[in-house]
Design an enzyme around this catalytic site. Structure first.
Site, short mmCIF file in Angstrom:
data_model
loop_
_atom_site.label_atom_id
_atom_site.label_comp_id
_atom_site.label_asym_id
_atom_site.label_seq_id
_atom_site.Cartn_x
_atom_site.Cartn_y
_atom_site.Cartn_z
N HIS A 1 0.82 -1.22 0.00
CA HIS A 1 0.00 0.00 0.00
C HIS A 1 0.85 1.27 0.00
CE1 HIS A 1 -3.49 -2.58 1.83
NE2 HIS A 1 -3.31 -2.80 0.55
N SER B 1 -6.46 -7.89 10.12
CA SER B 1 -7.84 -8.38 10.19
C SER B 1 -8.16 -9.24 8.97
CB SER B 1 -8.82 -7.20 10.27
OG SER B 1 -8.72 -6.45 9.08
N ILE C 1 1.13 -9.51 19.65
CA ILE C 1 2.30 -9.93 18.87
C ILE C 1 3.58 -9.88 19.71
CG2 ILE C 1 3.77 -9.28 16.89
CD1 ILE C 1 1.07 -8.25 15.59
P1 NAD Z 1 -6.73 -3.72 10.51
O1 NAD Z 1 -6.77 -2.50 11.39
O2 NAD Z 1 -7.89 -4.04 9.66
O3 NAD Z 1 -6.44 -5.01 11.42
C1 NAD Z 1 -5.45 -5.00 12.41
C2 NAD Z 1 -5.60 -6.29 13.20
O4 NAD Z 1 -4.51 -6.35 14.11
C3 NAD Z 1 -6.91 -6.34 14.01
O5 NAD Z 1 -7.54 -7.59 13.79
C4 NAD Z 1 -6.43 -6.20 15.46
O6 NAD Z 1 -7.18 -6.99 16.36
C5 NAD Z 1 -5.02 -6.75 15.39
N1 NAD Z 1 -4.10 -6.18 16.36
C6 NAD Z 1 -3.95 -4.88 16.74
N2 NAD Z 1 -2.94 -4.75 17.62
C7 NAD Z 1 -2.45 -6.01 17.82
C8 NAD Z 1 -1.39 -6.54 18.62
N3 NAD Z 1 -0.64 -5.75 19.39
N4 NAD Z 1 -1.17 -7.87 18.58
C9 NAD Z 1 -1.93 -8.69 17.79
N5 NAD Z 1 -2.93 -8.25 17.03
C10 NAD Z 1 -3.18 -6.92 17.02
O7 NAD Z 1 -5.39 -3.60 9.68
P2 NAD Z 1 -4.97 -4.20 8.28
O8 NAD Z 1 -5.44 -5.61 8.17
O9 NAD Z 1 -3.51 -3.91 8.13
O10 NAD Z 1 -5.78 -3.33 7.22
C11 NAD Z 1 -5.89 -1.93 7.39
C12 NAD Z 1 -5.43 -1.04 6.25
O11 NAD Z 1 -5.11 0.25 6.80
C13 NAD Z 1 -4.18 -1.51 5.58
O12 NAD Z 1 -4.44 -1.40 4.24
C14 NAD Z 1 -3.08 -0.51 5.97
O13 NAD Z 1 -2.43 -0.04 4.80
C15 NAD Z 1 -3.78 0.68 6.57
N6 NAD Z 1 -3.20 1.10 7.89
C16 NAD Z 1 -1.86 1.09 8.09
C17 NAD Z 1 -1.33 1.45 9.33
C18 NAD Z 1 0.15 1.43 9.53
O14 NAD Z 1 0.89 1.60 8.56
N7 NAD Z 1 0.64 1.22 10.75
C19 NAD Z 1 -2.19 1.79 10.37
C20 NAD Z 1 -3.57 1.79 10.13
C21 NAD Z 1 -4.07 1.45 8.87
#
Ligand code: NAD
Length: 250
Positions: free
Chosen positions: A119, A194, A236
């Site tokens: 992305h 997710s 994690i």
């Molecule tokens: P998502 O938010 O849909 O899912 C994140 C998952 O991680 C959730 O199921 C949550 O329960 C789990 N989670 C959160 N913290 C955790 C931890 N400490 N240990 C274990 N599990 C944990 O994210 P996605 O699947 O990456 O999709 C979201 C979209 O948004 C992506 O396309 C991404 O590009 C973008 N995004 C990126 C960032 C980033 O770069 N850090 C942040 C937010 C959104």
């Protein structure tokens, strides 16, 4: 399967592919996409066509990016990012596919050639017309008060964070590399996703179809848990803390 069994499999196997989502960065202080209260829930996402056609939409998109840029100044990689680096140091990592745009895998020291950013990245800004790239600090410092959306100093084109917006085509080369990695993986480990965003969520399925052992590490259930060979439901950081000593001599 127990964690010990999973550790044994890692010790015996090369060609590991890791796949990360926003969940790997929450322990660094970057909110994930769906949990309440994060930056992402404060702003309505700007679709790519709106960004192109509307100054109001661009200003909205840049306001959000400005806030994220401020947040990034204080965030550092965590145990999860370093655990993936440790697989690379042991010669076990075929590659990393990430949905994240925060650049934390690079900051942790993972070599660029091992990273596929599906992305894009917030750590770069590009001109949509001539593709000149800009350092975010230099662009963000002009976004004060009632700002106008920034333009390229070479050609006057629209500047945009080098990320893939809703409605924007997926980048061809990262998609191709992610597909190859998924086909070649012997173990494919999902960390903190997710698995609801497509096409990204199709890669674990592709890996499994090509014979990989599929592991999912997430603090809540995912739609692919039922096809996973191993899954850990929990944070994690905790997972990596438990697994690291078990593979230390590999
Ligand atoms: P998502 O938010 O849909 O899912 C994140 C998952 O991680 C959730 O199921 C949550 O329960 C789990 N989670 C959160 N913290 C955790 C931890 N400490 N240990 C274990 N599990 C944990 O994210 P996605 O699947 O990456 O999709 C979201 C979209 O948004 C992506 O396309 C991404 O590009 C973008 N995004 C990126 C960032 C980033 O770069 N850090 C942040 C937010 C959104």
């Amino acid at each position: 399967m127990t964690l010990q069994d999973f550790a044994q499999r890692i010790k015996e196997t090369g060609n590991i592919v890791c796949f990360t989502g926003a969940g790997i960065s929450t322990e660094s202080g970057v909110p994930d996409f769906r949990s309440p209260g994060g930056i992402w829930t404060k702003y309505t996402p700007v679709y790519f066509s709106d960004f192109i056609n509307s100054e109001e939409a661009r200003v909205r998109a840049w306001s959000m990016k400005r806030e994220i840029h401020e947040l990034y100044k204080d965030v550092r990689p965590n145990l999860g990012h370093y655990f993936i680096c440790s697989l690379e140091e042991r010669g076990k990592l075929l590659g990393l596919i990430t949905q994240n745009i925060d650049g934390l895998h690079s900051l942790a020291g993972l070599p660029d050639e091992k990273i596929v950013e599906l992305h894009g990245t917030d750590r770069k800004i590009i001109c949509l017309s001539c593709e000149k790239s800009f350092d975010p600090d230099g662009v963000m410092k002009h976004l004060v008060g009632d700002f106008k959306s920034p333009r390229c100093d070479e050609c006057g084109g629209l500047l945009k964070s080098a990320t893939i917006s809703f409605g924007q085509a997926m980048p061809a080369e990262p998609m191709r590399r992610a597909q190859l990695l998924s086909e070649e993986a012997r173990i494919f480990v999902v960390f903190g996703s997710s698995l609801q965003v497509q096409p990204a969520a199709s890669f674990p399925v592709l890996a499994k179809q090509n014979g990989a052992f599929l592991a999912i590490v997430n603090r809540e259930p995912t739609p692919l848990d039922e096809i996973a060979d191993f899954h850990y439901t929990g944070p994690i950081g905790e997972f990596c803390k438990q697994l690291s000593p078990l593979i230390a001599d590999s």
